[in-house]
Design an enzyme around this catalytic site. Sequence first.
Site, PDB file in Angstrom:
ATOM      1  N   SER A 141       0.868  -1.186   0.000  1.00  0.00           N
ATOM      2  CA  SER A 141       0.000   0.000   0.000  1.00  0.00           C
ATOM      3  C   SER A 141       0.897   1.225   0.000  1.00  0.00           C
ATOM      4  CB  SER A 141      -0.868   0.020   1.257  1.00  0.00           C
ATOM      5  OG  SER A 141      -1.466   1.289   1.410  1.00  0.00           O
ATOM      6  N   TYR A 154      -1.039  -0.851  10.221  1.00  0.00           N
ATOM      7  CA  TYR A 154      -1.193  -1.143   8.784  1.00  0.00           C
ATOM      8  C   TYR A 154       0.057  -0.713   8.014  1.00  0.00           C
ATOM      9  CZ  TYR A 154      -3.610  -1.169   4.221  1.00  0.00           C
ATOM     10  OH  TYR A 154      -3.990  -1.403   2.922  1.00  0.00           O
ATOM     11  N   ALA A 156       3.092  -0.392   9.179  1.00  0.00           N
ATOM     12  CA  ALA A 156       4.194  -1.304   9.520  1.00  0.00           C
ATOM     13  C   ALA A 156       4.071  -2.600   8.719  1.00  0.00           C
ATOM     14  CB  ALA A 156       4.178  -1.610  11.019  1.00  0.00           C
ATOM     15  N   LYS A 158       2.557  -3.077   5.826  1.00  0.00           N
ATOM     16  CA  LYS A 158       2.731  -2.889   4.379  1.00  0.00           C
ATOM     17  C   LYS A 158       4.171  -2.482   4.027  1.00  0.00           C
ATOM     18  CE  LYS A 158      -1.448  -3.954   3.032  1.00  0.00           C
ATOM     19  NZ  LYS A 158      -1.687  -5.144   2.206  1.00  0.00           N
TER      20      LYS A 158
HETATM   21  P1  NAI Z   1     -11.318  -6.028   1.046  1.00  0.00           P
HETATM   22  O1  NAI Z   1     -11.523  -5.924   2.504  1.00  0.00           O
HETATM   23  O2  NAI Z   1     -12.441  -5.674   0.122  1.00  0.00           O
HETATM   24  O3  NAI Z   1     -10.812  -7.510   0.671  1.00  0.00           O
HETATM   25  C1  NAI Z   1      -9.851  -8.170   1.417  1.00  0.00           C
HETATM   26  C2  NAI Z   1     -10.071  -9.666   1.279  1.00  0.00           C
HETATM   27  O4  NAI Z   1      -9.092 -10.354   2.072  1.00  0.00           O
HETATM   28  C3  NAI Z   1     -11.463 -10.100   1.794  1.00  0.00           C
HETATM   29  O5  NAI Z   1     -12.049 -10.961   0.829  1.00  0.00           O
HETATM   30  C4  NAI Z   1     -11.132 -10.854   3.078  1.00  0.00           C
HETATM   31  O6  NAI Z   1     -12.043 -11.905   3.354  1.00  0.00           O
HETATM   32  C5  NAI Z   1      -9.751 -11.406   2.758  1.00  0.00           C
HETATM   33  N1  NAI Z   1      -9.025 -11.777   3.974  1.00  0.00           N
HETATM   34  C6  NAI Z   1      -8.816 -11.027   5.095  1.00  0.00           C
HETATM   35  N2  NAI Z   1      -8.150 -11.733   6.001  1.00  0.00           N
HETATM   36  C7  NAI Z   1      -7.893 -12.963   5.471  1.00  0.00           C
HETATM   37  C8  NAI Z   1      -7.229 -14.133   5.923  1.00  0.00           C
HETATM   38  N3  NAI Z   1      -6.689 -14.193   7.141  1.00  0.00           N
HETATM   39  N4  NAI Z   1      -7.156 -15.209   5.103  1.00  0.00           N
HETATM   40  C9  NAI Z   1      -7.705 -15.173   3.871  1.00  0.00           C
HETATM   41  N5  NAI Z   1      -8.359 -14.085   3.380  1.00  0.00           N
HETATM   42  C10 NAI Z   1      -8.451 -12.996   4.173  1.00  0.00           C
HETATM   43  O7  NAI Z   1     -10.030  -5.162   0.725  1.00  0.00           O
HETATM   44  P2  NAI Z   1      -9.470  -4.542  -0.638  1.00  0.00           P
HETATM   45  O8  NAI Z   1      -9.706  -3.099  -0.594  1.00  0.00           O
HETATM   46  O9  NAI Z   1      -9.913  -5.323  -1.818  1.00  0.00           O
HETATM   47  O10 NAI Z   1      -7.908  -4.760  -0.399  1.00  0.00           O
HETATM   48  C11 NAI Z   1      -7.167  -5.828  -0.952  1.00  0.00           C
HETATM   49  C12 NAI Z   1      -5.700  -5.607  -0.626  1.00  0.00           C
HETATM   50  O11 NAI Z   1      -5.285  -4.342  -1.150  1.00  0.00           O
HETATM   51  C13 NAI Z   1      -5.393  -5.575   0.874  1.00  0.00           C
HETATM   52  O12 NAI Z   1      -4.144  -6.184   1.120  1.00  0.00           O
HETATM   53  C14 NAI Z   1      -5.316  -4.086   1.173  1.00  0.00           C
HETATM   54  O13 NAI Z   1      -4.535  -3.813   2.290  1.00  0.00           O
HETATM   55  C15 NAI Z   1      -4.704  -3.564  -0.112  1.00  0.00           C
HETATM   56  N6  NAI Z   1      -4.942  -2.149  -0.366  1.00  0.00           N
HETATM   57  C16 NAI Z   1      -6.216  -1.650  -0.534  1.00  0.00           C
HETATM   58  C17 NAI Z   1      -6.385  -0.305  -0.793  1.00  0.00           C
HETATM   59  C18 NAI Z   1      -7.740   0.306  -0.995  1.00  0.00           C
HETATM   60  O14 NAI Z   1      -7.819   1.533  -1.142  1.00  0.00           O
HETATM   61  N7  NAI Z   1      -8.822  -0.457  -1.031  1.00  0.00           N
HETATM   62  C19 NAI Z   1      -5.249   0.599  -0.874  1.00  0.00           C
HETATM   63  C20 NAI Z   1      -3.975  -0.030  -0.701  1.00  0.00           C
HETATM   64  C21 NAI Z   1      -3.849  -1.359  -0.461  1.00  0.00           C
END
Ligand code: NAI
Length: 246
Positions: A141, A154, A156, A158
């Site tokens: 991120s 978060y 830390a 990333k």
């Molecule tokens: P989201 O919350 O919509 O999706 C995250 C997914 O990860 C969910 O399907 C959840 O069930 C799954 N998950 C969480 N813990 C888990 C575990 N222990 N085992 C297996 N699956 C697990 O989030 P989003 O926005 O799609 O983010 C995806 C990635 O992108 C994350 O790593 C997030 O930190 C990163 N990110 C997102 C940004 C944003 O603006 N949405 C910006 C920068 C990074």
Amino acid sequence: MLRGKTAIITGAGRGIGRAIALQFATYGAKVVLNYRNSLSQVEELLQTIKNAGGEAIAIKADISKEDEAKNLIVEAVKEFKTLDILVNNAGINRDNLLIRMSEEEFNSVIDINLKGTFFCMKHAAQVMLKQRFGKIINISSIVGIAGNMGQANYAASKAGVIGMTKSAARELSSRGITVNAVAPGFIETDMTDALPDRIKEASIATIPLGRFGSAEEVAGAVSFLASESANYITGQVLQVDGGMVM
Ligand code: NAI
């Protein structure tokens, strides 16, 4: 672009992971959709991919537990015989100001975002080393680069993902494995939907392209790094942030 390749995407049920899985399937990859709880989301995605003529399976695993992360890799290889691409996308946030942040809030984010990525990389690399081929893409991120208020845990996790990406890139490159990170900025997903409007407006004002990005735009960068067009790229962090941090 990815025809015949096999790919695991962690946390593929929604948001950015879902967009990556759909794009990979469109480009001809056989995809393994990892999910932790929400089977219904993943079943819908499986059906969407199959209806479009793609190949996909779903595997349940909490990637923050090493035995489950290992099982995810083992089951995927059992089904598709090889593992060409791993996308470590699963992640959470538990925001709080530093002085109020509990140990539990800190640990839960590190356990999933950083340790979960480590477990999946470790077990996938064992397969990829034998194959002498592999592409690992870790979703970091922009917060891991620039920091953000209320996100010490978060940030830390990333930033840790970026350091781990570079170390793994050095360790695995001699066997034809590339390891890169993608650092999204503000992307329209359930994670950012939860933000108050005033925070969203203030954030947009800091983005040169003047808008949030889409999950498909992040998937585009991941697909590029997973493709043969990126064969000479390793240990890099590709920012997909509308120019927010430069
Ligand atoms: P989201 O919350 O919509 O999706 C995250 C997914 O990860 C969910 O399907 C959840 O069930 C799954 N998950 C969480 N813990 C888990 C575990 N222990 N085992 C297996 N699956 C697990 O989030 P989003 O926005 O799609 O983010 C995806 C990635 O992108 C994350 O790593 C997030 O930190 C990163 N990110 C997102 C940004 C944003 O603006 N949405 C910006 C920068 C990074």
